[in-house]
Structures are given as structure tokens and as C-alpha cells.
Enzyme design. Structure first.
Site, PDB file in Angstrom:
ATOM      1  N   ARG A 251     -28.768  52.991  43.671  1.00  0.00           N
ATOM      2  CA  ARG A 251     -29.509  53.689  44.718  1.00  0.00           C
ATOM      3  C   ARG A 251     -30.325  52.660  45.487  1.00  0.00           C
ATOM      4  O   ARG A 251     -30.622  51.571  44.982  1.00  0.00           O
ATOM      5  CB  ARG A 251     -30.456  54.732  44.119  1.00  0.00           C
ATOM      6  CG  ARG A 251     -29.781  55.837  43.328  1.00  0.00           C
ATOM      7  CD  ARG A 251     -30.834  56.789  42.780  1.00  0.00           C
ATOM      8  NE  ARG A 251     -30.247  57.926  42.062  1.00  0.00           N
ATOM      9  CZ  ARG A 251     -30.074  57.980  40.748  1.00  0.00           C
ATOM     10  NH1 ARG A 251     -30.450  56.939  39.992  1.00  0.00           N
ATOM     11  NH2 ARG A 251     -29.536  59.037  40.177  1.00  0.00           N
TER      12      ARG A 251
ATOM     13  N   TYR B 196     -17.492  64.074  43.277  1.00  0.00           N
ATOM     14  CA  TYR B 196     -16.521  63.029  43.628  1.00  0.00           C
ATOM     15  C   TYR B 196     -15.104  63.423  43.249  1.00  0.00           C
ATOM     16  O   TYR B 196     -14.147  62.911  43.829  1.00  0.00           O
ATOM     17  CB  TYR B 196     -16.918  61.707  42.971  1.00  0.00           C
ATOM     18  CG  TYR B 196     -18.252  61.199  43.485  1.00  0.00           C
ATOM     19  CD1 TYR B 196     -18.368  60.668  44.761  1.00  0.00           C
ATOM     20  CD2 TYR B 196     -19.400  61.291  42.711  1.00  0.00           C
ATOM     21  CE1 TYR B 196     -19.582  60.242  45.252  1.00  0.00           C
ATOM     22  CE2 TYR B 196     -20.627  60.862  43.186  1.00  0.00           C
ATOM     23  CZ  TYR B 196     -20.712  60.341  44.456  1.00  0.00           C
ATOM     24  OH  TYR B 196     -21.920  59.924  44.939  1.00  0.00           O
TER      25      TYR B 196
ATOM     26  N   HIS C 105     -26.557  54.440  50.843  1.00  0.00           N
ATOM     27  CA  HIS C 105     -26.046  55.437  49.899  1.00  0.00           C
ATOM     28  C   HIS C 105     -24.542  55.635  50.065  1.00  0.00           C
ATOM     29  O   HIS C 105     -23.861  56.080  49.130  1.00  0.00           O
ATOM     30  CB  HIS C 105     -26.791  56.756  50.070  1.00  0.00           C
ATOM     31  CG  HIS C 105     -27.007  57.485  48.782  1.00  0.00           C
ATOM     32  ND1 HIS C 105     -27.788  56.981  47.752  1.00  0.00           N
ATOM     33  CD2 HIS C 105     -26.517  58.671  48.322  1.00  0.00           C
ATOM     34  CE1 HIS C 105     -27.785  57.824  46.735  1.00  0.00           C
ATOM     35  NE2 HIS C 105     -27.019  58.854  47.063  1.00  0.00           N
TER      36      HIS C 105
ATOM     37  N   HIS D 177     -26.552  59.880  36.587  1.00  0.00           N
ATOM     38  CA  HIS D 177     -26.702  61.312  36.820  1.00  0.00           C
ATOM     39  C   HIS D 177     -27.036  62.003  35.505  1.00  0.00           C
ATOM     40  O   HIS D 177     -26.332  61.831  34.511  1.00  0.00           O
ATOM     41  CB  HIS D 177     -25.409  61.917  37.382  1.00  0.00           C
ATOM     42  CG  HIS D 177     -25.135  61.552  38.794  1.00  0.00           C
ATOM     43  ND1 HIS D 177     -23.877  61.644  39.364  1.00  0.00           N
ATOM     44  CD2 HIS D 177     -25.948  61.092  39.778  1.00  0.00           C
ATOM     45  CE1 HIS D 177     -23.938  61.259  40.623  1.00  0.00           C
ATOM     46  NE2 HIS D 177     -25.183  60.922  40.901  1.00  0.00           N
TER      47      HIS D 177
ATOM     48  N   LYS E 290     -34.041  57.552  38.774  1.00  0.00           N
ATOM     49  CA  LYS E 290     -34.871  58.744  38.992  1.00  0.00           C
ATOM     50  C   LYS E 290     -35.539  59.162  37.690  1.00  0.00           C
ATOM     51  O   LYS E 290     -34.957  59.045  36.616  1.00  0.00           O
ATOM     52  CB  LYS E 290     -34.015  59.889  39.532  1.00  0.00           C
ATOM     53  CG  LYS E 290     -33.612  59.720  40.993  1.00  0.00           C
ATOM     54  CD  LYS E 290     -32.898  60.950  41.491  1.00  0.00           C
ATOM     55  CE  LYS E 290     -32.571  60.837  42.983  1.00  0.00           C
ATOM     56  NZ  LYS E 290     -31.858  62.031  43.469  1.00  0.00           N
TER      57      LYS E 290
ATOM     58  N   ARG F 162     -22.907  53.495  47.558  1.00  0.00           N
ATOM     59  CA  ARG F 162     -22.949  54.125  46.232  1.00  0.00           C
ATOM     60  C   ARG F 162     -21.866  55.199  46.127  1.00  0.00           C
ATOM     61  O   ARG F 162     -21.170  55.286  45.109  1.00  0.00           O
ATOM     62  CB  ARG F 162     -24.337  54.724  45.993  1.00  0.00           C
ATOM     63  CG  ARG F 162     -24.514  55.486  44.687  1.00  0.00           C
ATOM     64  CD  ARG F 162     -25.990  55.852  44.521  1.00  0.00           C
ATOM     65  NE  ARG F 162     -26.239  56.952  43.606  1.00  0.00           N
ATOM     66  CZ  ARG F 162     -26.435  56.817  42.295  1.00  0.00           C
ATOM     67  NH1 ARG F 162     -26.361  55.614  41.741  1.00  0.00           N
ATOM     68  NH2 ARG F 162     -26.685  57.868  41.539  1.00  0.00           N
TER      69      ARG F 162
END
Length: 306
Positions: A152, A280, A245, A271, A176, A248
Site C-alpha cells: 500500500r 481479484y 494502488h 487482507h 492497516k 498493488r
């Protein structure tokens, strides 16, 4: 439209004051709550509702349905419902209401947009450079690392010289929720990082720990990285909408297309929920469907004959 003041406005104002002075909510958050609760107070006034107990789950559901019919999109409805839930939680703690009629309601799910990616040829073009000045070498290292490790933007900007392990073969990133993960670094990214580090000494270093520095020697900002990625894309004749992004997304899409290992891609991207990574697979299927539509004899649309 009546200019009559909502009888329950004083409780709404008290909730907004609570958010501002006790929760220290940001100006942006407060403005969003104020907009949402203005819709609620307008509705309360139009329905001549003067006590909170008159607001039932059924009435709230009908109101949300009206908002949807009037053009409010799914994301806005979700935020509106969240604001109303928060208000009722506050009123419950204050002893003003006994129940939260919004807690069992749900807004319609927003359709999820598929991420935009670059294909492998576009990625090769983006990563192509001939200059050896320090800033170009820095940009090359950033681009290679984005695509090599699926970072990220905030993760890349936060990297330090000590973030790497095993001679730059792995990098520790803070994702995150302050979750740390270790991801591999590809061969070309490692080479680009070494070239950048040899040029880094040519800049005035103010932040000794930061991996990527601005021209003034400070840790590079997210905005600066975004601008440099756009500039590199323009120089290669690519769309100016290229952003970090997207690299990514391209990393995830290309890796999943080659390996088919959804769990591994989830781990590499950091994630917490695999459903986030599954987007994806939809992207990969869309690509296959496009190929099918263009190539299969039974799928091709015949030209209308006059």
C-alpha cells in the site's frame, strides 16, 4: 418545506456536541453526521414526531426506502443508517430511549467496482527507465517495490532502512490496524533498491531512518509518491490516471492469474478477510470472459446483414 424546528432537535444537537467535545471527532466526521442527521430531523418534522418512542423499526425502514427512491445511493444509505444507529446508542446511554430501532436494519449493499489494473506490457513500460540521477533511481526503486511486493502507499512511505531482512529479500511492513507482515522482495526490486541506496547519500539526509527521501532529505510524502508515479506514467505515454494502488492491484491480479493461490495472495496483501482478496478472482474471470467473447465462434456476434 416547513421551517418548523424539529421537536427532538435538542437531543440531536446534544449528540453532535458529544461527538465534538467528548469523542474529539474530526471536522470531516462531524460534518458527515450533521448532514445525515439533518435528513433525520427533516423527516421527524414532516411526520410530526415529537417523542423518540414513536420511531419504530418499521417507520425507519420506510423512511430509508423513501431515501433510496429519491436517489440516495447504497454507500450514502449505509452511512446514513450508521449515523442514526450511533444517535440511538447515545440516546440509550442517556436513558432517553429504551431500544435502538435502527440496530436490526441494513442498507442495500453497494455494488463493488472491480479494481483497475495494468497488464504486463504496460507494467514493463512503466518500469522502463534509462536515467541515473538520484531521484529517478529513487522512483524506480519505489515502482519496483510496489509491483514486486504489493505494498500500500502508506506502507511504502513508512519503510525504514532497517525494514529489510536477508539482504533485501524480505521486507517488514506495517499495514492497516498496525498489523505487521513480512513479504518477499523480487530480484529486480532488490537491484533497484541497492542502486537507490548508493544514490541516497548524494541527497541531504534529514531523516536518517527513512528509506525513501524527498529532494530535501525528508521522508517522502504520500502526495509526492502519487505525483511521481503519474509523472512516470505520462513520460511513458500511459494514462495519467495511473496511481500507486493500481500497482498493488496489478501485483495481486498477475500473481493470482499465474498461481491461482487465493490464500497466498491474501497473506501477501495483508487482507484480514479473504472476501476482499476474492475481488481479484472476479477480475480474472472478467478477463477470461472477454477473451471468450472475442475468440469463441459461438460467442462472437455476427454483423447484421442488410
Amino acid at each position: 418545506m416547513s421551517s418548523q424546528r424539529c421537536p427532538l432537535q435538542k437531543d440531536i444537537d446534544a449528540f453532535l456536541d458529544y461527538l465534538k467535545f467528548e469523542k474529539n471527532s474530526s471536522r470531516h466526521t462531524l460534518a458527515a453526521y450533521r448532514r445525515d442527521l439533518k435528513k433525520l430531523s427533516d423527516w421527524l418534522t414532516s411526520q410530526t414526531i415529537s417523542v423518540w418512542s414513536d420511531i419504530s423499526e418499521k417507520r425507519l425502514r420506510l423512511w430509508l426506502a423513501q431515501q433510496h427512491e429519491n436517489g440516495l445511493q447504497s454507500k450514502s444509505l449505509q452511512r446514513l443508517l450508521s449515523s442514526v444507529r450511533s444517535l440511538f446508542r447515545y440516546l440509550n446511554r442517556q436513558g432517553i430511549v429504551e431500544d435502538n430501532p435502527a440496530k436490526r436494519l441494513s442498507a442495500p449493499k453497494a455494488s463493488r467496482k472491480l479494481p483497475v489494473t495494468l497488464d504486463t506490457d504496460q507494467m514493463d513500460a512503466l518500469l522502463r527507465t534509462c536515467d541515473n540521477d538520484p531521484l529517478t533511481l529513487r522512483d524506480q526503486a519505489m515502482l519496483e517495490l510496489f509491483y514486486s511486493s504489493g505494498l500500500r502507499l502508506s506502507e511504502l512511505v513508512g519503510l525504514n532502512l532497517g525494514s529489510f531482512e536477508e539482504d533485501y529479500q524480505r521486507v517488514r511492513v506495517l499495514g492497516k490496524g498496525s498489523k505487521q507482515r513480512i513479504v518477499p522482495v523480487g530480484r529486480k526490486a532488490r537491484a533497484a533498491i541497492r542502486l537507490w541506496l548508493s544514490a541516497r547519500a548524494m541527497l541531504p539526509v534529514k531523516d536518517e531512518q527513512a528509506l525513501f527521501l524527498s529532494q530535501r532529505g525528508e521522508r517522502i510524502s504520500q502526495r509526492q509518491v502519487q505525483n511521481r508515479v503519474k509523472q512516470q506514467a505520462r513520460e511513458q505515454g500511459m494514462p495519467t490516471s495511473v496511481h500507486p494502488h493500481m500497482l498493488r492491484h496489478s501485483f495481486a491480479s498477475h500473481l493470482l492469474e499465474s498461481s491461482g493461490d487465493l490464500r497466498a495472495v491474501q497473506e501477501l496483501l495483508g487482507h484480514s478477510d479473504i472476501s476482499t482478496t476474492q475481488i481479484y478472482t472476479h477480475l480474472d474471470f472478467q478477463h477470461l470472459a472477454d477473451v471468450y467473447d472475442k475468440a469463441h465462434p459461438r460467442a462472437r456476434r455476427k454483423k447484421d446483414k442488410d
